[in-house]
Design a protein around this motif. Structure first.
Motif, PDB file in Angstrom:
ATOM      1  N   LEU A 190      51.330 -17.177  68.655  1.00 37.98           N
ATOM      2  CA  LEU A 190      49.888 -17.151  68.660  1.00 37.98           C
ATOM      3  C   LEU A 190      49.128 -16.105  67.771  1.00 37.98           C
ATOM      4  CD1 LEU A 190      49.280 -17.379  72.487  1.00 37.98           C
ATOM      5  CD2 LEU A 190      48.519 -19.225  70.891  1.00 37.98           C
ATOM      6  N   ASP A 191      49.723 -15.094  67.627  1.00 38.40           N
ATOM      7  CA  ASP A 191      49.114 -13.793  66.590  1.00 38.40           C
ATOM      8  C   ASP A 191      49.367 -14.546  65.186  1.00 38.40           C
ATOM      9  OD1 ASP A 191      48.266 -10.956  66.174  1.00 38.40           O
ATOM     10  OD2 ASP A 191      50.095 -11.013  65.179  1.00 38.40           O
ATOM     11  N   LYS A 192      50.486 -15.068  64.807  1.00 36.99           N
ATOM     12  CA  LYS A 192      50.514 -15.651  63.544  1.00 36.99           C
ATOM     13  C   LYS A 192      49.778 -16.582  63.239  1.00 36.99           C
ATOM     14  CE  LYS A 192      54.138 -17.666  60.605  1.00 36.99           C
ATOM     15  NZ  LYS A 192      55.250 -18.439  60.764  1.00 36.99           N
ATOM     16  N   LYS A 204      41.373 -11.905  61.392  1.00 32.51           N
ATOM     17  CA  LYS A 204      42.130 -10.544  60.642  1.00 32.51           C
ATOM     18  C   LYS A 204      42.942  -9.963  61.541  1.00 32.51           C
ATOM     19  CE  LYS A 204      38.865 -10.234  56.875  1.00 32.51           C
ATOM     20  NZ  LYS A 204      37.997  -9.446  55.923  1.00 32.51           N
ATOM     21  N   GLU A 205      42.110  -9.676  62.652  1.00 32.16           N
ATOM     22  CA  GLU A 205      42.980  -9.071  63.837  1.00 32.16           C
ATOM     23  C   GLU A 205      44.080  -9.393  64.504  1.00 32.16           C
ATOM     24  OE1 GLU A 205      39.264 -10.317  65.323  1.00 32.16           O
ATOM     25  OE2 GLU A 205      39.804  -9.588  63.586  1.00 32.16           O
ATOM     26  N   TYR A 208      43.097 -20.964  74.474  1.00 31.77           N
ATOM     27  CA  TYR A 208      41.871 -20.446  74.139  1.00 31.77           C
ATOM     28  C   TYR A 208      41.407 -19.391  74.847  1.00 31.77           C
ATOM     29  CZ  TYR A 208      39.969 -22.784  78.495  1.00 31.77           C
ATOM     30  OH  TYR A 208      39.949 -22.891  79.776  1.00 31.77           O
ATOM     31  N   TYR A 209      40.614 -18.527  74.271  1.00 29.94           N
ATOM     32  CA  TYR A 209      40.147 -17.154  74.850  1.00 29.94           C
ATOM     33  C   TYR A 209      38.856 -16.693  74.268  1.00 29.94           C
ATOM     34  CZ  TYR A 209      41.925 -15.322  70.646  1.00 29.94           C
ATOM     35  OH  TYR A 209      42.567 -14.962  69.319  1.00 29.94           O
ATOM     36  N   MET A 210      38.408 -15.806  75.008  1.00 31.77           N
ATOM     37  CA  MET A 210      37.237 -15.006  74.599  1.00 31.77           C
ATOM     38  C   MET A 210      37.540 -13.560  74.025  1.00 31.77           C
ATOM     39  SD  MET A 210      33.639 -15.050  74.005  1.00 31.77           S
ATOM     40  CE  MET A 210      33.210 -16.424  75.318  1.00 31.77           C
ATOM     41  N   PRO A 211      37.392 -13.687  72.714  1.00 31.11           N
ATOM     42  CA  PRO A 211      37.646 -12.224  72.111  1.00 31.11           C
ATOM     43  C   PRO A 211      37.450 -10.980  72.905  1.00 31.11           C
ATOM     44  CG  PRO A 211      36.723 -13.599  70.528  1.00 31.11           C
ATOM     45  CD  PRO A 211      36.646 -14.235  71.785  1.00 31.11           C
ATOM     46  N   LEU A 212      38.012  -9.883  72.614  1.00 32.74           N
ATOM     47  CA  LEU A 212      37.696  -8.648  73.275  1.00 32.74           C
ATOM     48  C   LEU A 212      36.401  -7.984  73.083  1.00 32.74           C
ATOM     49  CD1 LEU A 212      41.308  -7.192  73.702  1.00 32.74           C
ATOM     50  CD2 LEU A 212      40.072  -8.272  75.576  1.00 32.74           C
TER      51      LEU A 212
END
Length: 227
Positions: free
Chosen positions: A162-164, A172-173, A192-196
């Motif tokens: 998922l990071d890749k 970018k992060e 799917y997710y809501m960013p921190l």
């Protein structure tokens, strides 16, 4: 032009109008019949049908369209499935929310998995408007729910993937998420997710072909619940 010809033209005009009106009335009926036959064929092929139900509370401005399974061979299992599919109603029909408007999309339906994506908007009291995105995935053999925790067998490896993918999408992060959720679409699994970030208001989606997750995910989601 004599009077007889005038009368003939008038009568022909009336006849064409009536025929035209008749054709317009028949078309929707034929279309509805075709749709009904198509639904019956799909239901027979799948072994179940998905129908829409609506909860509407006008004084709270709540309108939630949600799915229910119909004509499934096991009545008890079907009841469990429908309880799961209706959780969206219980979640947002509460004292904490108003001005809720939610609809759903069937993103995958076969005799193994039924995947539903709910989308809409609502207002949290003393906070303001929010975007709603939720999902419900069902194992159609056992009626058990499939979520990130029950689906993922190797969390570390999946998060690396998922990071890749996130970085390839221009994030970018990379993957910075808690509470990752999933739904199924075609041959892909959509995470799917809501960013921190506290200012984030849009969900991030990362779609991964199922083949790339082989060995890292579960294919058995438990036994059928006891009756």
């Amino acid at each position: 032009m004599n009077m007889k010809k005038v009368l003939v033209y008038v009568m022909l005009g009336v006849s064409f109008t009536l025929v035209g009106c008749g054709a317009k009335k028949q078309a929707p009926t034929e279309q509805n019949q075709q749709q009904k036959v198509q639904k019956q064929q799909e239901s027979s092929k799948l072994g179940y049908e998905v129908v829409s139900e609506l909860l509407e509370i006008k004084d709270k401005h709540i309108k939630i369209n949600y799915p229910q399974v119909k004509d499934y061979v096991g009545e008890i299992l079907m009841d469990y499935m429908n309880q799961s599919l209706k959780k969206i109603v219980d979640q947002y029909n509460s004292d904490s929310y108003d001005d809720v408007n939610i609809d759903y999309e069937i993103t995958k339906s076969n005799n193994e998995i039924l995947s539903i994506l709910y989308k809409g908007t609502g207002k949290i009291k003393d906070f303001g408007e929010i975007k709603i995105k939720d999902s419900m995935n069902l194992d159609m053999k056992s009626s058990n729910e499939i979520n990130y925790e029950s689906f993922i067998k190797n969390n570390d490896e999946v998060r690396k993937i998922l990071d890749k993918k996130a970085k390839e999408q221009g994030i970018k992060e990379g993957l910075e998420a808690e509470g990752i959720r999933i739904y199924f679409k075609g041959d892909d699994v959509v995470f799917y997710y809501m960013p921190l970030d506290d200012d984030a208001k849009e969900f991030i989606e990362i779609s991964i072909p199922s083949k790339e997750l082989e060995g890292y995910v579960n294919t058995d989601f438990g036994e059928k619940p006891a009756s």
